[in-house]
Design a protein around this motif. Sequence first.
Motif, PDB file in Angstrom:
ATOM      1  N   PRO A  51      33.399  60.194  55.216  1.00  0.00           N
ATOM      2  CA  PRO A  51      33.556  58.757  55.075  1.00  0.00           C
ATOM      3  C   PRO A  51      32.519  58.076  54.168  1.00  0.00           C
ATOM      4  N   ASN A  52      31.900  58.789  53.237  1.00  0.00           N
ATOM      5  CA  ASN A  52      30.956  58.163  52.311  1.00  0.00           C
ATOM      6  C   ASN A  52      31.671  57.051  51.536  1.00  0.00           C
ATOM      7  N   PRO A  53      31.187  55.814  51.609  1.00  0.00           N
ATOM      8  CA  PRO A  53      31.863  54.695  50.936  1.00  0.00           C
ATOM      9  C   PRO A  53      32.065  54.905  49.434  1.00  0.00           C
ATOM     10  N   GLU A  54      31.216  55.682  48.804  1.00  0.00           N
ATOM     11  CA  GLU A  54      31.340  55.902  47.363  1.00  0.00           C
ATOM     12  C   GLU A  54      32.669  56.559  46.996  1.00  0.00           C
ATOM     13  N   ILE A  55      33.184  57.410  47.867  1.00  0.00           N
ATOM     14  CA  ILE A  55      34.441  58.091  47.565  1.00  0.00           C
ATOM     15  C   ILE A  55      35.602  57.094  47.508  1.00  0.00           C
ATOM     16  N   TYR A  56      35.522  56.030  48.300  1.00  0.00           N
ATOM     17  CA  TYR A  56      36.565  54.995  48.277  1.00  0.00           C
ATOM     18  C   TYR A  56      36.431  54.124  47.032  1.00  0.00           C
ATOM     19  N   ARG A  57      35.190  53.896  46.606  1.00  0.00           N
ATOM     20  CA  ARG A  57      34.974  53.157  45.356  1.00  0.00           C
ATOM     21  C   ARG A  57      35.555  53.927  44.169  1.00  0.00           C
ATOM     22  N   ILE A  58      35.312  55.230  44.156  1.00  0.00           N
ATOM     23  CA  ILE A  58      35.842  56.083  43.090  1.00  0.00           C
ATOM     24  C   ILE A  58      37.374  56.045  43.101  1.00  0.00           C
ATOM     25  N   ALA A  59      37.966  56.134  44.280  1.00  0.00           N
ATOM     26  CA  ALA A  59      39.427  56.101  44.385  1.00  0.00           C
ATOM     27  C   ALA A  59      39.978  54.796  43.820  1.00  0.00           C
ATOM     28  N   CYS A  60      39.373  53.678  44.193  1.00  0.00           N
ATOM     29  CA  CYS A  60      39.847  52.381  43.682  1.00  0.00           C
ATOM     30  C   CYS A  60      39.678  52.296  42.163  1.00  0.00           C
ATOM     31  N   LYS A  61      38.553  52.780  41.683  1.00  0.00           N
ATOM     32  CA  LYS A  61      38.303  52.741  40.236  1.00  0.00           C
ATOM     33  C   LYS A  61      39.332  53.576  39.487  1.00  0.00           C
ATOM     34  N   ARG A  62      39.593  54.787  39.965  1.00  0.00           N
ATOM     35  CA  ARG A  62      40.559  55.670  39.289  1.00  0.00           C
ATOM     36  C   ARG A  62      41.984  55.115  39.362  1.00  0.00           C
ATOM     37  N   LEU A  63      42.283  54.411  40.454  1.00  0.00           N
ATOM     38  CA  LEU A  63      43.600  53.791  40.602  1.00  0.00           C
ATOM     39  C   LEU A  63      43.694  52.457  39.872  1.00  0.00           C
ATOM     40  N   GLU A  64      42.534  51.972  39.415  1.00  0.00           N
ATOM     41  CA  GLU A  64      42.449  50.681  38.734  1.00  0.00           C
ATOM     42  C   GLU A  64      42.945  49.547  39.627  1.00  0.00           C
ATOM     43  N   VAL A  65      42.427  49.541  40.885  1.00  0.00           N
ATOM     44  CA  VAL A  65      42.739  48.489  41.844  1.00  0.00           C
ATOM     45  C   VAL A  65      41.448  48.004  42.491  1.00  0.00           C
ATOM     46  N   GLU A  66      41.488  46.793  42.981  1.00  0.00           N
ATOM     47  CA  GLU A  66      40.385  46.252  43.772  1.00  0.00           C
ATOM     48  C   GLU A  66      40.582  46.721  45.215  1.00  0.00           C
ATOM     49  N   PRO A  67      39.503  46.864  45.983  1.00  0.00           N
ATOM     50  CA  PRO A  67      39.652  47.320  47.373  1.00  0.00           C
ATOM     51  C   PRO A  67      40.669  46.509  48.181  1.00  0.00           C
ATOM     52  N   HIS A  68      40.704  45.211  48.015  1.00  0.00           N
ATOM     53  CA  HIS A  68      41.642  44.394  48.800  1.00  0.00           C
ATOM     54  C   HIS A  68      43.105  44.642  48.410  1.00  0.00           C
ATOM     55  N   GLU A  69      43.330  45.351  47.312  1.00  0.00           N
ATOM     56  CA  GLU A  69      44.688  45.698  46.873  1.00  0.00           C
ATOM     57  C   GLU A  69      45.120  47.083  47.366  1.00  0.00           C
ATOM     58  N   ALA A  70      44.223  47.795  48.025  1.00  0.00           N
ATOM     59  CA  ALA A  70      44.473  49.183  48.416  1.00  0.00           C
ATOM     60  C   ALA A  70      44.806  49.309  49.896  1.00  0.00           C
ATOM     61  N   VAL A  71      45.574  50.357  50.211  1.00  0.00           N
ATOM     62  CA  VAL A  71      45.872  50.734  51.591  1.00  0.00           C
ATOM     63  C   VAL A  71      45.474  52.202  51.732  1.00  0.00           C
TER      64      VAL A  71
END
Length: 132
Positions: A51-71
């Motif tokens: 659950p390292n938060p950085e992995i979720y940041r990377i996912a959002c960046k690669r998907l080109e979405v903001e966190p509030h746009e992700a599920v």
Amino acid sequence: KMNIHAGLKTCALTNNWIDDAFESAPEKTNQLYSSYFDVVLESCKLGIRKPNPEIYRIACKRLEVEPHEAVFLDDLGQNLKPARAMGITTILVRDPGAAVRELEQVLGFSCHCEEHLHYDDGAREQHPKSTL
């Protein structure tokens, strides 16, 4: 790729490892998942795990979405907490069918995901039908 709705992007975010006995396993995993997902992120290649938060940041960046746009869907609550803290909508997967219905509620439309998945009774894993 599972095209559940035009404009949506999908990511497989997996905690995996490189095992000397199966050196090609990560490559096979990536090839398999990349046929179903727009982005495939493997912890063994990134050097960080959920659950390292950085992995979720990377996912959002690669998907080109903001966190509030992700599920983010996961079967472990501990993996959901940091994603939720970042503003990502999270869904705990205990029952795959219930998780799909919850995803559809969040999205506001039917994604017809269940027709693409096979669920192993008693198993934590969900597999695209064509991989079995």
